[in-house]
Every structure is written in C-alpha cells, then in structure tokens.
Write a protein that holds these residues in place. Sequence first.
Motif, mmCIF file in Angstrom:
data_model
loop_
_atom_site.group_PDB
_atom_site.id
_atom_site.type_symbol
_atom_site.label_atom_id
_atom_site.label_comp_id
_atom_site.label_asym_id
_atom_site.label_seq_id
_atom_site.Cartn_x
_atom_site.Cartn_y
_atom_site.Cartn_z
ATOM 1 N N LEU A 15 20.920 -44.025 5.633
ATOM 2 C CA LEU A 15 22.357 -44.073 5.876
ATOM 3 C C LEU A 15 23.156 -43.064 5.058
ATOM 4 C CD1 LEU A 15 22.844 -47.953 5.948
ATOM 5 C CD2 LEU A 15 22.618 -46.405 7.904
ATOM 6 N N LYS A 16 22.536 -42.464 4.070
ATOM 7 C CA LYS A 16 23.263 -41.548 3.196
ATOM 8 C C LYS A 16 23.830 -40.372 3.984
ATOM 9 C CE LYS A 16 22.940 -39.087 -1.197
ATOM 10 N NZ LYS A 16 22.056 -38.713 -2.344
ATOM 11 N N GLY A 17 25.141 -40.161 3.821
ATOM 12 C CA GLY A 17 25.800 -39.056 4.504
ATOM 13 C C GLY A 17 26.180 -39.337 5.942
ATOM 14 N N LYS A 18 25.912 -40.558 6.416
ATOM 15 C CA LYS A 18 26.228 -40.921 7.797
ATOM 16 C C LYS A 18 27.592 -41.615 7.871
ATOM 17 C CE LYS A 18 21.783 -40.124 8.901
ATOM 18 N NZ LYS A 18 21.288 -39.007 9.704
ATOM 19 N N THR A 19 28.199 -41.540 9.025
ATOM 20 C CA THR A 19 29.407 -42.304 9.309
ATOM 21 C C THR A 19 29.041 -43.410 10.279
ATOM 22 O OG1 THR A 19 30.845 -40.372 8.999
ATOM 23 C CG2 THR A 19 31.740 -42.218 10.251
ATOM 24 N N ILE A 20 29.428 -44.641 9.965
ATOM 25 C CA ILE A 20 29.063 -45.805 10.765
ATOM 26 C C ILE A 20 30.301 -46.317 11.496
ATOM 27 C CG2 ILE A 20 27.915 -48.041 10.771
ATOM 28 C CD1 ILE A 20 26.237 -45.776 9.586
ATOM 29 N N LEU A 21 30.225 -46.335 12.824
ATOM 30 C CA LEU A 21 31.302 -46.877 13.652
ATOM 31 C C LEU A 21 30.928 -48.274 14.109
ATOM 32 C CD1 LEU A 21 32.154 -43.873 13.696
ATOM 33 C CD2 LEU A 21 32.809 -44.175 16.083
ATOM 34 N N ALA A 22 31.883 -49.188 14.005
ATOM 35 C CA ALA A 22 31.664 -50.561 14.473
ATOM 36 C C ALA A 22 33.016 -51.218 14.698
ATOM 37 C CB ALA A 22 30.844 -51.356 13.459
ATOM 38 N N ASP A 23 33.030 -52.299 15.481
ATOM 39 C CA ASP A 23 34.297 -52.964 15.771
ATOM 40 C C ASP A 23 34.631 -54.007 14.697
ATOM 41 O OD1 ASP A 23 32.783 -55.235 16.346
ATOM 42 O OD2 ASP A 23 32.833 -54.897 18.506
ATOM 43 N N LYS A 24 35.704 -54.769 14.918
ATOM 44 C CA LYS A 24 36.213 -55.699 13.914
ATOM 45 C C LYS A 24 35.230 -56.819 13.565
ATOM 46 C CE LYS A 24 41.108 -55.012 14.990
ATOM 47 N NZ LYS A 24 42.373 -55.674 15.401
ATOM 48 N N ALA A 25 34.260 -57.079 14.441
ATOM 49 C CA ALA A 25 33.284 -58.128 14.141
ATOM 50 C C ALA A 25 32.479 -57.799 12.883
ATOM 51 C CB ALA A 25 32.347 -58.321 15.329
ATOM 52 N N TYR A 26 32.406 -56.510 12.533
ATOM 53 C CA TYR A 26 31.632 -56.076 11.371
ATOM 54 C C TYR A 26 32.522 -55.820 10.161
ATOM 55 C CZ TYR A 26 28.106 -55.306 14.976
ATOM 56 O OH TYR A 26 27.227 -55.468 16.022
ATOM 57 N N SER A 27 33.800 -56.192 10.269
ATOM 58 C CA SER A 27 34.756 -55.925 9.196
ATOM 59 C C SER A 27 34.712 -57.047 8.162
ATOM 60 C CB SER A 27 36.176 -55.804 9.779
ATOM 61 O OG SER A 27 37.100 -55.502 8.759
ATOM 62 N N CYS A 28 33.835 -56.894 7.183
ATOM 63 C CA CYS A 28 33.775 -57.829 6.058
ATOM 64 C C CYS A 28 33.363 -57.049 4.820
ATOM 65 C CB CYS A 28 32.811 -58.982 6.336
ATOM 66 S SG CYS A 28 31.087 -58.511 6.460
ATOM 67 N N GLU A 29 33.703 -57.576 3.659
ATOM 68 C CA GLU A 29 33.465 -56.855 2.406
ATOM 69 C C GLU A 29 31.976 -56.655 2.131
ATOM 70 O OE1 GLU A 29 35.653 -55.283 0.799
ATOM 71 O OE2 GLU A 29 37.365 -56.094 1.897
ATOM 72 N N GLN A 30 31.139 -57.614 2.563
ATOM 73 C CA GLN A 30 29.706 -57.477 2.314
ATOM 74 C C GLN A 30 29.132 -56.264 3.044
ATOM 75 O OE1 GLN A 30 31.268 -60.200 3.181
ATOM 76 N NE2 GLN A 30 30.673 -61.911 1.846
#
Length: 252
Positions: free
Chosen positions: A163-178
Amino acid sequence: MSNSFYHKDLTQAQWNKIKFVFEEPPKVGRPSLNPRIVLNGILWILKSGGRWRDLPARYGNWNSIYHKFRLWCRLGLFERLLQLINADADNSTLLEMDSTFCKVHQSACSALKDQAIGSSRGGKNTKVHVLINERMQLLNVVLTGGQIHDSEAVGALLNGIKLKGKTILADKAYSCEQIRGFLAEQGAVACIPDKANFRIKHAFNSELYKQRNLVERFFQRIKNYRHVATRYDKLAVCFLNFVLLAASVIHF
C-alpha cells in the motif's frame, strides 16, 4: 434451457496467451480432456448461469467438465490465470475497494456452514468485496455473508497488498478511524468522504473521488456473467473461482 444469451468460445489467439496455465504434462493411460474445450465449457456455465447438466454436448460429458473445474479450483489455476492477466498490477498507484450483493439462488442454499451465505432484507445473498486498480484489474476478493458490513472485510481484503505510495478510494462505509489509521501506517493516502455525523473532518479530494466509478463499472462487467450476478454454487470456493474467472475474462 433458453439459449438467448450470447457466448463465444476462446479464439486461438486468446488460448495461446493463457494455455500454459491449464495444459497438463503428457501421461500414459486414459487420454486427458482437452483443456481448451474444458475451459470453453466452464466459460459457457459462467456466461449462461446454466446448470452443469445443461452443458452443450460439444464440450463433452458435463460431469467430467465439472470435476475438472473442481480440480482446477483446488490447484489454484484460476488464481494463476488472474496473476497472468495482472502481470503489471504492481505499477498501479490508485486502488479502489467496494462490495456488491449477489443474490443466492435457492439451489445454492444448503445446510453447509461457513459458505459466505447470509441474510439481509433482500433475502439470502453473498457479498463480494473487491480491491481493484485504475485499470480495473482485480487485486483481491473476499466473500462474506450479505449481512457483514463492508468495513469488517477490510483486513482480509488488504492483507498482503503493498500500500505504500498508493491512494485508496472508498465510499463512506469505510470511513472510520481504524481504517484511516491503518492506511496511514502503511504509507497510503485515503480518499474517503466523511460521514455526516463525523466531528473531525479529514482531507478529501472530491475530483479524484470521481474515479470511483471504476469499481462500479468493474461490478457491472463481471455481473454480465450470469453465474456471478446470481450465485448458484453451494460451495463458496466454487463461486469465488467463478468470480476470479470473470475478472480475468473481461481483460481477454
């Protein structure tokens, strides 16, 4: 069975690119099944959503094709095929994760446990969680019951992914601090919108987020194959390998 769907067998050029994944070494005794014919038969099942017993005679005995499919699943050949298709996947910089529901046909509902079949307001279904890149190449897939929240599959979905150097796109379902914290620890940038009730607002690139349509288009493409759009397999391993095959075929 109706033959209203359109299915075309692999061309010689397509087969030449992938044949070493499926070809078997010569052996004495009973002749082996032609792997190209077997794969074409499996692709017919994938496209049509038909029963194995309805497999056209030109592909040979349906039971032999089915057992060869199960063997290839155990040997991981569909995973190897996907790796071949994704040979340049490590060069990607943009990753997207999301999930989709697949309705479970009544013939797939069995007493077997731990087969990624769950219940929600839509009835029996399986949720397919995927991680893809900007070229719509499937990097990882996880199956769960339909009642499982998207965030619960993130650990398995990102396991072993650089994952280093990558940009991760996801919707609000994945929006948590963990999840945000894990991505930051791995050196990745999260492009995830905040939920409305979040007090802390995170940096968010709305223009980049528009590219999240790629994962929706990926789902649309693999669900053009009826055996993925509706789950007919009792065993999770069989359905998973059909998903892997569909994700490979869309790049043939």
